[in-house]
Motif scaffolding. Structure first.
Motif: not given
Length: 472
Positions: A150-176
């Protein structure tokens, strides 16, 4: 030692963990949607906005953040009836559609209205994830591993958070948006191979299909399958769930009413502790504290801390228990809010605090870690464990409505509150909410680690003669 041996003999343990991982790919996709706003919002507010011809106003930006909560609020009430009528698996597949539509709107956005609509759909998907994932896991995993899974829920949410935080500044709006669109498609591709939950199938009197589902979840262990089948049939027969649960059923006995109070208290405290608001304003806090970190580096640091706290929670939740993690989490968060409140109070009096700029940065980091350790993931697990099977989906949906409403209020009006009463007073108020959640947990929340629903519900009903295993 005896408990560890019993755990190692748990039939189908690896398959149940795999099921939890696959189901939480939906949480990863939703986490990337939540994290999307942080790297793109500065660009949308700038003259070089990637959408439309005019920069987004501050008012529009506040709605872009908050509309997600309204999407979740209006969707949550229908999820329980849908899951009871069509099944957990059908709802799991269905919630992927608004996620896909959300990313497509962002890819083809011509003006800001497209983005507002996309964020609303992301909230619809989020409501589905927060409702469906804990329910599915609670009905497909054994008592021994339910907490960790059950605790995987927030773990995977935060993996998704970090994924966006990292790739967002590196690629274009559409490619993101294109890259993030792939994530819900991956979830759907794997999840269609998963079984329907045996609890739902037995409730629909589909015994052969329930046996097949248990065959997969228990790794073909016939003795374990027969034992679980008899147990579930007994539960459902005793509960007389041939008819669909009604709203009035939530108020018929002491145990369910107390469960609702716990659900409202924990999920309400989870939002009123101010996690999303504090993270949304983390860059501002870093700047006010005199930090030289860039906004993108600041968000990545927060993302890494969130992920670390979530991982620690998965390791500790079935070792130290749900209740203790919430108490530790609330105590630490309350302390951090008080420290931040004191710091910004003296800063408002124009004291020179440049030499102490590390204090709010450290307090904010500990706050995020503490939230992801306890109050972030654990309430979802507890809520999935404190209601009888026939009421689980209805009760979860009802309590999640509270979550979305409070989240909307905090996100939409936190900036206004800072202007009206000052940031220091905002932190003192958040500290009071953390303290309230601490005492509510201490006084009325039962420890649910490794316990059967019969044992938990007996405690909620005030029946003292059952032990933690649910036996006399």
């Amino acid at each position: 030692m005896e408990k560890n041996k019993e755990f190692s003999r748990e039939p189908g343990k690896s398959r149940q963990y795999m099921t939890a991982v696959i189901v939480n790919l939906a949480a990863l996709a939703y986490g990337s949607s939540l994290g999307w706003i942080s790297p793109v919002l500065p660009n949308l507010l700038s003259k070089e906005t990637p959408v439309g011809t005019e920069p987004m106003t501050d008012e529009s930006a506040s709605w872009l953040v908050a509309i997600l909560c309204l999407g979740g609020l209006v969707t949550t009430p229908i999820l329980g009836p849908l899951s009871d009528k069509f099944g957990r698996k059908s709802v799991g597949c269905l919630i992927t559609l608004p996620s896909i539509m959300s990313w497509l709107l962002k890819i083809f956005a011509r003006d800001q209205d497209y983005l507002i609509a996309a964020r609303f759909l992301a909230g619809v998907n989020g409501a589905g994830c927060l409702f469906f994932i804990p329910l599915y896991i609670s009905e497909t995993t054994s008592d021994a591993i339910r907490g960790t899974a059950g605790s995987f829920l927030v773990l995977f949410l935060n993996i998704g958070f970090l994924f966006s935080f990292i790739i967002g500044p590196l690629i274009s709006f559409n490619l993101f948006a294109i890259v993030c669109l792939i994530l819900p498609l991956i979830f759907l591709g794997f999840f269609v191979l998963m079984p329907e939950t045996p609890v739902y199938l037995i409730r629909k009197n589909k015994i052969a299909e329930a046996t097949k589902s248990l065959m997969w979840l228990k790794g073909g262990d016939k003795e374990a399958i027969d034992r679980e089948l008899v147990h579930l049939q007994g539960q459902i027969k005793e509960a007389s769930v041939s008819k669909s649960a009604k709203f009035s059923d939530l108020f018929k006995d002491r145990g369910t009413i107390k469960g609702l109070i716990i659900a409202f208290g924990l999920l309400g405290g989870q939002q009123m502790c101010g996690m999303l608001a504090v993270v949304s304003y983390s860059t501002t806090i870093f700047e006010m504290a005199g930090s030289m970190l860039s906004p993108s580096i600041s968000t990545i640091i927060i993302g890494v801390i969130q992920l670390t706290g979530s991982y620690l929670s998965t390791v500790l939740i079935d070792r130290v228990g749900r209740k203790l993690l919430i108490l530790i989490s609330c105590a630490l968060m309350c302390t951090c809010h008080v420290i931040l409140g004191i710091f910004f109070y003296f800063q408002s009096l124009e004291y020179d605090l440049k030499a102490l700029g590390w204090i709010p940065v450290t307090a904010l980091s500990i706050f995020v870690l503490a939230h992801c350790l306890g109050l972030g993931p654990v309430p979802f697990i507890v809520v999935s464990e404190i209601f009888r099977p026939e009421l689980a989906s209805l009760a979860s949906g009802f309590s999640l409505c509270t979550l979305w409403f409070l989240l909307f209020m905090v996100v939409k009006f936190f900036a206004t509150a800072i202007t009206l009463i000052g940031i220091s007073n905002c932190f003192f108020i958040l500290a009071a909410f953390c303290a309230s959640t601490f005492f509510l947990t201490l006084l009325i929340v039962p420890e649910t680690k490794g316990r059967s629903i019969e044992s938990i519900f007996s405690e909620l009903n005030g029946i003292p003669h059952l032990n933690s295993k649910g036996t006399v």
